[in-house]
Design an enzyme around this catalytic site. Structure first.
Site, PDB file in Angstrom:
ATOM      1  N   GLY A  85       0.810  -1.225   0.000  1.00 58.70           N
ATOM      2  CA  GLY A  85       0.000   0.000   0.000  1.00 58.70           C
ATOM      3  C   GLY A  85       0.837   1.266   0.000  1.00 58.70           C
ATOM      4  O   GLY A  85       0.293   2.371  -0.094  1.00 58.70           O
ATOM      5  N   ASP A  88       4.602   2.947   4.165  1.00 58.86           N
ATOM      6  CA  ASP A  88       5.776   2.906   5.046  1.00 58.86           C
ATOM      7  C   ASP A  88       6.214   4.337   5.347  1.00 58.86           C
ATOM      8  O   ASP A  88       6.468   5.118   4.434  1.00 58.86           O
ATOM      9  CB  ASP A  88       6.925   2.151   4.365  1.00 58.86           C
ATOM     10  CG  ASP A  88       8.062   1.889   5.318  1.00 58.86           C
ATOM     11  OD1 ASP A  88       8.282   0.715   5.660  1.00 58.86           O
ATOM     12  OD2 ASP A  88       8.730   2.867   5.741  1.00 58.86           O
ATOM     13  N   SER A  93       9.509   0.896   1.347  1.00 55.69           N
ATOM     14  CA  SER A  93       8.943  -0.011   0.346  1.00 55.69           C
ATOM     15  C   SER A  93       9.208   0.460  -1.079  1.00 55.69           C
ATOM     16  O   SER A  93       8.908  -0.258  -2.025  1.00 55.69           O
ATOM     17  CB  SER A  93       7.436  -0.166   0.567  1.00 55.69           C
ATOM     18  OG  SER A  93       6.805   1.091   0.577  1.00 55.69           O
ATOM     19  N   GLY A 153      -1.953  -0.737   2.953  1.00 49.30           N
ATOM     20  CA  GLY A 153      -1.898  -2.029   2.272  1.00 49.30           C
ATOM     21  C   GLY A 153      -1.893  -3.186   3.266  1.00 49.30           C
ATOM     22  O   GLY A 153      -1.297  -3.104   4.339  1.00 49.30           O
ATOM     23  N   TYR A 163      -3.216  -2.398  14.325  1.00 46.37           N
ATOM     24  CA  TYR A 163      -4.217  -2.177  15.384  1.00 46.37           C
ATOM     25  C   TYR A 163      -5.325  -1.283  14.831  1.00 46.37           C
ATOM     26  O   TYR A 163      -5.160  -0.624  13.797  1.00 46.37           O
ATOM     27  CB  TYR A 163      -3.582  -1.500  16.612  1.00 46.37           C
ATOM     28  CG  TYR A 163      -3.341  -0.036  16.367  1.00 46.37           C
ATOM     29  CD1 TYR A 163      -2.186   0.397  15.727  1.00 46.37           C
ATOM     30  CD2 TYR A 163      -4.307   0.913  16.692  1.00 46.37           C
ATOM     31  CE1 TYR A 163      -1.997   1.726  15.424  1.00 46.37           C
ATOM     32  CE2 TYR A 163      -4.120   2.251  16.393  1.00 46.37           C
ATOM     33  CZ  TYR A 163      -2.970   2.654  15.762  1.00 46.37           C
ATOM     34  OH  TYR A 163      -2.792   3.975  15.453  1.00 46.37           O
ATOM     35  N   ASN A 443       5.267  -0.627  12.814  1.00 47.55           N
ATOM     36  CA  ASN A 443       4.510  -0.117  11.673  1.00 47.55           C
ATOM     37  C   ASN A 443       4.534   1.408  11.610  1.00 47.55           C
ATOM     38  O   ASN A 443       4.108   1.985  10.614  1.00 47.55           O
ATOM     39  CB  ASN A 443       3.068  -0.617  11.699  1.00 47.55           C
ATOM     40  CG  ASN A 443       2.871  -1.810  10.783  1.00 47.55           C
ATOM     41  OD1 ASN A 443       3.765  -2.152  10.009  1.00 47.55           O
ATOM     42  ND2 ASN A 443       1.714  -2.441  10.853  1.00 47.55           N
ATOM     43  N   TYR A 444       5.011   2.052  12.685  1.00 42.44           N
ATOM     44  CA  TYR A 444       5.290   3.483  12.592  1.00 42.44           C
ATOM     45  C   TYR A 444       6.798   3.619  12.457  1.00 42.44           C
ATOM     46  O   TYR A 444       7.490   4.127  13.335  1.00 42.44           O
ATOM     47  CB  TYR A 444       4.744   4.245  13.804  1.00 42.44           C
ATOM     48  CG  TYR A 444       3.232   4.289  13.823  1.00 42.44           C
ATOM     49  CD1 TYR A 444       2.511   4.404  12.636  1.00 42.44           C
ATOM     50  CD2 TYR A 444       2.506   4.233  15.015  1.00 42.44           C
ATOM     51  CE1 TYR A 444       1.128   4.431  12.633  1.00 42.44           C
ATOM     52  CE2 TYR A 444       1.123   4.265  15.013  1.00 42.44           C
ATOM     53  CZ  TYR A 444       0.438   4.362  13.818  1.00 42.44           C
ATOM     54  OH  TYR A 444      -0.931   4.396  13.803  1.00 42.44           O
TER      55      TYR A 444
END
Ligand code: FDA
Length: 503
Positions: A85, A88, A93, A153, A163, A443-444
């Site tokens: 998606g 990042d 990515s 994504g 989350y 993810n952050y």
């Protein structure tokens, strides 16, 4: 998406030949398809003329196209970046400082929802908006516990945890994955059985881009009532916001699992405001007495609440004039120059911090573009063992802090001063947040926490600087799995899990 779908395909040699042609002409940099590249870049600081571009963008239609790309890139010593998606937060990515091939999974995004068995197969290139839409299209009483931004994504999101409004009730997206197909560094397609439980553990929260390319995921859908209650109350500093935020810390993580209740703090005109909003998995007539008992100071009334479906609670404010079809639009509407950081809080923060430090930052000029979100934990997050998946931030965490700063595009924008704002803010929070390690959400993605060695060979000690923050003691197991499944460290980026056999 049946396993047979992933067998060897006759187009393999063709793709291979095309890629060879590209890499043979390595002095002539292949121009990426600009429009396409733009559509998947969420963060404008990586959409500049000087941002390094891929030699080639591969948009596979079949698994065999990915297999060919892996083998060809390996043969020619090229790095691969994987994009699902494109959210990042450090652009990992689609940006690399060395010559690279971009595998963009935009065409691999089918979603197969089985209401009766309460499962779905979803390909990595789908967005969470597409997934939610496809579930909702079939049933109003099942959902999936993942993030709220519709353009995220599936590939990157599930790789790092994921989350959202349901994690206090059902855990993270990664906690609800029951099978997957991964293409490893040798180009083999593996399912849960053939990859083994160690690799299956690692791909559910160990961060994207380290272990292989995940093609698709079998996920558990979770029950939701057809009607739920959404609510939102905004208070300014003059309306006691400081005291309410301070009190919220003692309450939100202890509420019943059915209630998710976060706070968003930002500047509003000449003051600072806190928006208390959430979703309750039942009706308003139950919510009001619950809040009157647990948090009477907030003064929640029926007028602050809306009874509707879970998907409308999540998206009503984002698409007030549109239909739910907007969830199928992959292009993020609000692209900005953007930086994000995260923290975990285990002890309540003193009221003076909310009364003095936070308003000071929001009153700075840069603070007009910043926001802080407090995301409650507790509930199911407290009960899932820290080692069940690589995501370790479980029992003992009251809430997560998300710091963001985002500027719209502007000529001569000096983003450095906005970066400085968020970094100073984060630094000043040191005494009040988790320590040894200071935990962060993978993810952050935040390269300020540390990076792998540019030479491609990073020791365990070097990588531990950022690795322990994201994964705590699970980092050791992640390194062991990586060393086994990708000893040559083929899948790598600035914060990929290092392989011990590569040094
Ligand atoms: P992207 O494609 O950029 O990939 C991210 C990483 O995973 C990269 O390292 C990439 O190489 C790797 N990767 C991607 N696909 C892969 C695949 N198929 N196999 C292996 N590796 C792969 N998070 C959250 O938990 N809840 C939320 O509500 C939000 N909200 C949110 C809003 C906004 C605006 C942003 C920018 C981000 C979030 N996030 C979030 C964070 C989000 O979960 C995180 O950025 C994800 O990694 C995004 O996944 P994408 O596939 O979009 O990213």
């Amino acid at each position: 998406m049946k396993p047979s779908h992933y067998n060897y395909h006759p187009t393999f040699p063709l793709v291979f030949a095309i890629l060879l042609a590209f890499s043979a002409a390595s002095t002539a940099v292949a121009q990426p398809h600009d429009q396409f590249l733009q559509s998947s870049i969420r963060i404008l600081r990586f959409d500049t003329e000087t941002t390094p571009k891929p030699l080639v963008i591969v948009t596979p239609l079949l698994a065999s196209h990915i297999q060919a790309t892996i083998l060809c890139s390996k043969r020619h010593g090229l790095q691969i970046r994987i994009r699902s998606g494109g959210h990042d937060s450090e652009g990992l990515s689609y940006v690399s400082q060395v010559p690279f091939v971009l595998v963009d999974l935009v065409n691999l995004r089918s979603i197969d929802v089985d209401v009766e068995s309460r499962v779905a197969w979803v390909q990595s290139g789908a967005t969470v908006g597409e997934l939610y839409y496809r579930i909702y299209e079939k049933t109003r009483t099942l959902a999936f516990p993942a993030g709220s931004c519709p353009t995220i994504g599936i590939g990157g999101h599930l790789s790092g945890g994921g989350y959202g409004v349901f994690h206090r009730k059902y855990g993270l997206a990664a906690d609800n994955v029951i099978d997957a197909h991964v293409i490893d560094a040798n180009g083999r397609i593996l399912d849960r059985k053939s990859m083994g439980e160690d690799l299956f553990w690692a791909i559910r929260g160990g961060g994207g881009g380290s272990f292989g390319i995940v093609l698709d995921w079998k996920i558990k859908l979770v029950p939701v009532p057809p009607t739920v209650t959404g609510f939102s109350v905004t208070k300014t500093l003059e309306q006691n916001a400081t005291q309410l935020i301070h009190q919220w810390q003692y309450i939100a993580h202890r509420l019943p699992k059915d209630l998710f209740f976060l706070v968003t703090i930002s500047r509003a005109n000449e003051t600072v405001q806190a928006t208390f909003s959430g979703l309750y998995l039942s009706l308003v007539d139950e919510l009001i007495p619950l809040m009157e008992t647990r948090f009477p100071e907030l003064g929640l009334t029926k007028q602050d609440c809306t009874e509707t479906s879970w998907i409308l609670v999540m998206y009503m404010s984002q698409f007030p004039n549109n239909t739910l079809e907007s969830l199928l639009n992959r292009t993020a509407a609000n692209k900005t120059w953007f930086k994000i950081k995260s923290d975990y809080v285990k002890e309540p923060i003193p009221e003076s911090v909310f009364a003095e430090i936070w308003p000071r930052y929001f009153n700075e000029d840069e603070g007009r573009y910043g926001s802080i979100v407090l995301v409650p934990y507790g509930g199911e997050m407290e009960e899932i063992p820290e080692t069940q998946t690589p995501f370790p931030h479980r029992a003992g965490n009251m809430y997560k802090i998300i710091y963001t700063i985002g500027r719209e595009e502007e000529e001569n924008l000096d983003f450095q001063r906005y970066l400085s704002w968020i970094r100073r803010f984060y630094e000043d929070m040191t005494p009040y947040v988790s320590k040894s390690p200071r935990e962060a959400y993978v993810n952050y993605r935040d390269l300020d926490l540390g990076m792998n060695n540019g030479s491609g060979i990073t020791s365990y000690a070097e990588a531990s600087i950022w690795g322990l923050k994201y994964f705590k003691n699970n980092f050791r197991r992640l390194v062991q799995v990586k060393t086994l499944v990708d000893p040559q460290n083929f899948f790598k980026h600035e914060q990929s899990i290092p392989s011990l056999s590569s040094w």
